[in-house]
Write a protein that holds these residues in place. Sequence first.
Motif, PDB file in Angstrom:
ATOM      1  N   GLU A   1      50.706  38.043  44.595  1.00  0.00           N
ATOM      2  CA  GLU A   1      51.202  39.414  44.721  1.00  0.00           C
ATOM      3  C   GLU A   1      52.019  39.549  45.998  1.00  0.00           C
ATOM      4  O   GLU A   1      51.617  39.069  47.059  1.00  0.00           O
ATOM      5  N   LEU A   2      53.169  40.191  45.877  1.00  0.00           N
ATOM      6  CA  LEU A   2      53.945  40.600  47.046  1.00  0.00           C
ATOM      7  C   LEU A   2      53.820  42.110  47.156  1.00  0.00           C
ATOM      8  O   LEU A   2      54.293  42.844  46.298  1.00  0.00           O
TER       9      LEU A   2
ATOM     10  N   ASP B   1      55.040  47.972  44.751  1.00  0.00           N
ATOM     11  CA  ASP B   1      55.541  48.930  45.741  1.00  0.00           C
ATOM     12  C   ASP B   1      54.335  49.463  46.501  1.00  0.00           C
ATOM     13  O   ASP B   1      53.680  50.405  46.070  1.00  0.00           O
TER      14      ASP B   1
ATOM     15  N   GLY C   1      56.321  43.389  37.561  1.00  0.00           N
ATOM     16  CA  GLY C   1      55.891  44.507  38.370  1.00  0.00           C
ATOM     17  C   GLY C   1      56.253  45.832  37.744  1.00  0.00           C
ATOM     18  O   GLY C   1      56.997  45.890  36.755  1.00  0.00           O
TER      19      GLY C   1
ATOM     20  N   LEU D   1      64.434  41.637  45.434  1.00  0.00           N
ATOM     21  CA  LEU D   1      63.896  40.339  45.847  1.00  0.00           C
ATOM     22  C   LEU D   1      64.664  39.211  45.170  1.00  0.00           C
ATOM     23  O   LEU D   1      65.025  38.211  45.818  1.00  0.00           O
TER      24      LEU D   1
ATOM     25  N   ASN E   1      55.325  44.829  48.387  1.00  0.00           N
ATOM     26  CA  ASN E   1      56.700  45.055  48.831  1.00  0.00           C
ATOM     27  C   ASN E   1      56.870  46.442  49.467  1.00  0.00           C
ATOM     28  O   ASN E   1      56.009  47.312  49.345  1.00  0.00           O
TER      29      ASN E   1
ATOM     30  N   ALA F   1      61.444  43.027  50.582  1.00  0.00           N
ATOM     31  CA  ALA F   1      62.599  42.341  50.011  1.00  0.00           C
ATOM     32  C   ALA F   1      63.890  42.782  50.676  1.00  0.00           C
ATOM     33  O   ALA F   1      64.893  42.080  50.625  1.00  0.00           O
TER      34      ALA F   1
ATOM     35  N   ASP G   1      63.895  37.382  36.542  1.00  0.00           N
ATOM     36  CA  ASP G   1      63.708  38.811  36.808  1.00  0.00           C
ATOM     37  C   ASP G   1      63.545  39.518  35.481  1.00  0.00           C
ATOM     38  O   ASP G   1      64.386  39.394  34.590  1.00  0.00           O
TER      39      ASP G   1
ATOM     40  N   LEU H   1      59.119  37.070  37.959  1.00  0.00           N
ATOM     41  CA  LEU H   1      58.875  38.268  38.752  1.00  0.00           C
ATOM     42  C   LEU H   1      58.485  39.397  37.809  1.00  0.00           C
ATOM     43  O   LEU H   1      59.243  39.746  36.909  1.00  0.00           O
TER      44      LEU H   1
ATOM     45  N   VAL I   1      55.219  41.833  41.915  1.00  0.00           N
ATOM     46  CA  VAL I   1      55.824  42.604  43.002  1.00  0.00           C
ATOM     47  C   VAL I   1      55.339  44.048  42.906  1.00  0.00           C
ATOM     48  O   VAL I   1      55.550  44.713  41.889  1.00  0.00           O
TER      49      VAL I   1
ATOM     50  N   LYS J   1      61.734  44.270  42.323  1.00  0.00           N
ATOM     51  CA  LYS J   1      61.882  42.907  41.814  1.00  0.00           C
ATOM     52  C   LYS J   1      63.326  42.425  41.903  1.00  0.00           C
ATOM     53  O   LYS J   1      63.592  41.297  42.331  1.00  0.00           O
TER      54      LYS J   1
END
Length: 435
Positions: free
Chosen positions: A309-310, A279, A194, A203, A312, A340, A245, A192, A277, A200
């Motif tokens: 990509e998430l 924002d 970001g 999640l 989030n 998340a 993480d 993860l 991840v 992160k």
Amino acid sequence: MRGGDRSGRDPRLALEEAVSLAHALPGLDVVGSDVVRLPKPHPGMLFGSGKVEELRALIEAEEIELILIDGSVSPVQQRNLEKAWKVKLLDRTSLILEIFADRAATREGVLQVDLAALSYQRTRLVRAWTHLERQRGGLGFVGGPGETQIEADRRAIDEQMVKLRRQLDRVVKTRELHRAARAKVPYPVVALVGYTNAGKSTLFNRLTGAEVMAKDMLFATLDPTMRAVTLSAKGTNPFDVILSDTVGFISDLPTQLVAAFRATLEEVLDADLILHVRDISHPETEAQAQDVESILEALGTDESIPRLELWNKVDRLDPAEAEAAANRAARRDDVYLGSAVTGQGLDALLARIGAELSEVTEETTLTLPFAEGRARAWLHDQGAVLSEEVTEEGTRLSLRWTARQADRFAASFPGLIDRPVPTPAPAAPPTRWEP
């Protein structure tokens, strides 16, 4: 305060991030912040004389003890401003180093921060003493007090850095042993990554049931956390992964930290899949994403590693913004919109991760000639051997390994294998998550 505009971003948003950095350091009470526009920074004082006097009066009136400048401040500028204002001053790099020093929890994290701080101090120390380099003795070949002081301080720092690197080498070797042990359980690694505070750790906690520090705070996570977990999304078979993480990235990350934390971020370099991840609710999410990509490139991340990509924090968007974000995400094959916190959108993301990683673990049978002892030892060292038996042709090995291990074996011992056909790996869940 934010001096200058380094990146072309909205200075108010940059100031907001700088204030968040200040809040991330315990014990600081932020009493005010402002954007100071500098068409041309003063080489000796950074600010013009009028601004310096204006700020001095404010500092005295508010009884301020520390000034933070979200930018680069030279040693000469720092010395002159501290003398004029009679307070301690930190620039952006110094503040980030202070935060990392406060957050480091593992032995490796502490050593990495100390090494980065000394590297930064060494550069500034040499520059800070340049005004003494002209002070020499009567003979040209005899160094004066300025040169002597520079050499003595530089030598002391260099000796300490050598000691730290030796200690760090021992810690890194321990991490390599842990990594070798994980290789014997051939689960793929999902890293993860970001921008800091992108979510992160939230999640990570949701998927693993861990209790990693997850707060609305920059650099809430510093030392890497790894957890084996079986992920299960609706309509898909369970699949085992190791989630990692990592420390959050940030714009203008000090170069000393990029280098010093390379060992910490090795989990990203060795990952089978990188989950970025983001924002999506942040006004500058695109710029933040570019910062992350720049740092991954600086780390030398293999571009062949699959990336998803998430987007989030969709729960923080109003309906119109969420719909617009969904339309943008729909135009890309590697993007998933979700949260998340609420779990929204994670089913589809997990199904995609499972599809991407299903080709990572594979089983095959290989017969090695008796003369290929090195190849057999390599396979055992990688933890890829399930069983073996001696036949007339050689040693018959049943293997379970990752595609990357198979590629490395083929490169190291050419002619011994053809690339095997991937088969699903059996599930052995230490942890389970179901939405």
